[in-house]
Write an enzyme that holds these catalytic residues in place. Structure first.
Site, PDB file in Angstrom:
ATOM      1  N   ASP A  42     -16.664  65.105 -68.955  1.00  0.00           N
ATOM      2  CA  ASP A  42     -17.077  65.220 -70.570  1.00  0.00           C
ATOM      3  C   ASP A  42     -16.095  65.483 -71.557  1.00  0.00           C
ATOM      4  OD1 ASP A  42     -19.269  64.589 -68.824  1.00  0.00           O
ATOM      5  OD2 ASP A  42     -20.506  66.365 -69.605  1.00  0.00           O
ATOM      6  N   LYS A 140     -23.925  60.126 -67.499  1.00  0.00           N
ATOM      7  CA  LYS A 140     -24.925  60.723 -66.816  1.00  0.00           C
ATOM      8  C   LYS A 140     -25.786  61.322 -67.920  1.00  0.00           C
ATOM      9  CE  LYS A 140     -21.823  64.431 -66.624  1.00  0.00           C
ATOM     10  NZ  LYS A 140     -22.493  65.290 -67.665  1.00  0.00           N
ATOM     11  N   CYS A 185     -21.156  71.543 -66.647  1.00  0.00           N
ATOM     12  CA  CYS A 185     -20.889  70.107 -66.147  1.00  0.00           C
ATOM     13  C   CYS A 185     -19.791  70.274 -65.177  1.00  0.00           C
ATOM     14  CB  CYS A 185     -20.753  69.118 -67.187  1.00  0.00           C
ATOM     15  SG  CYS A 185     -22.426  68.813 -68.078  1.00  0.00           S
TER      16      CYS A 185
END
Ligand code: VGL
Ligand code: ZN
Length: 240
Positions: A42, A140, A185
């Site tokens: 990310d 995701k 994450c």
């Protein structure tokens, strides 16, 4: 027996240890092999300075990731990739503010500012990432009613992203995790990677955390308990 030769050898060792401790004891000791993959989590504009969910010092992970990625023959990146009006956004829960929590059917959910909406500039990977050999991008969090911090499993704990199958199909045994954010994450990805049977390293200086309600300390505790190894980028040998 302590003859002249032994004494000289011992003196030599002492002198070297005194003069060059860094070279002797801090050499990069981990060499990624073809069964290793770097997971870059990310590194998206929303999590960088000026973004809607900017992580403190988030931009500092980029040069570190660019450097260590050169040591990996396998690199996978992820993108948080939410629908407009995603369930994790505080804006869709009346009376709720970002960083408050709510109970959802799958468990406790931290609420966030709107971020990483599919196809927006905020959801794009940082233009400063320089990892042309990255071979796969996993998106995701694209189901409107379920969050997914982890690159492996959605927050319902059962819906797979397919990443474990991909990595196993490529005969990957070890994953190294870097990116944003350490306590969400990155940590959830590392924990699920352990559950899926991988050897897992988190590269601490290639990550930055959000740290809300003690989340960063808890993440490191949970990861240590699960057998995740906490390393620094300098521990990774420079090339594959
Ligand atoms: C993340 C909060 C919400 C992350 C994603 O990438 O760590 N954190 N969505
Ligand atoms: Zn998100």
């Amino acid at each position: 027996m302590l003859d002249r030769r032994h004494v000289l050898a011992m003196l030599g060792t002492t002198a070297l240890a005194t003069l060059a401790p860094t070279a002797l004891f801090a050499a990069a000791s981990i060499k990624p092999d073809d069964a290793s993959a770097l997971l870059v989590i990310d590194v998206q504009n929303c999590f960088l300075p000026g973004g809607s969910l900017a992580v403190k010092e988030g931009e500092q992970v980029v040069p570190v990731i660019n450097r260590i990625a050169k040591a990996f023959s396998n690199v996978v990146m992820t993108q948080d990739w939410h629908t407009p009006g995603h369930v994790s956004f505080a804006s869709v829960h009346s009376g709720k503010k970002p960083f408050e929590t709510i109970d959802l059917p799958y468990g406790k959910q931290v609420l966030w500012p709107d971020h990483c909406v599919q196809g927006t500039d905020g959801a794009a990977l940082s233009k400063d990432l320089s990892v042309p050999h990255a071979e796969l991008i996993i998106r995701k969090g694209f189901h409107k009613d379920v969050d997914s911090y982890s690159a492996f499993l959605e927050a319902d704990g059962k819906t797979s992203t397919g990443l474990a199958g991909y990595l196993k199909g490529r005969k990957i045994k070890r994953v190294f995790v870097a990116g944003l954010a350490t306590d969400f994450c990155v940590a959830w990805t590392a924990l699920d990677a352990r559950k899926a049977g991988f050897e897992v390293y988190v590269v601490e200086d290639a990550c930055r955390g959000i740290d809300t309600q003690g989340s960063l300390a808890k993440a490191w505790t949970d990861m240590a308990k699960a057998g995740v190894k906490r390393i620094q980028s300098g521990d990774i040998a420079a090339s594959a």
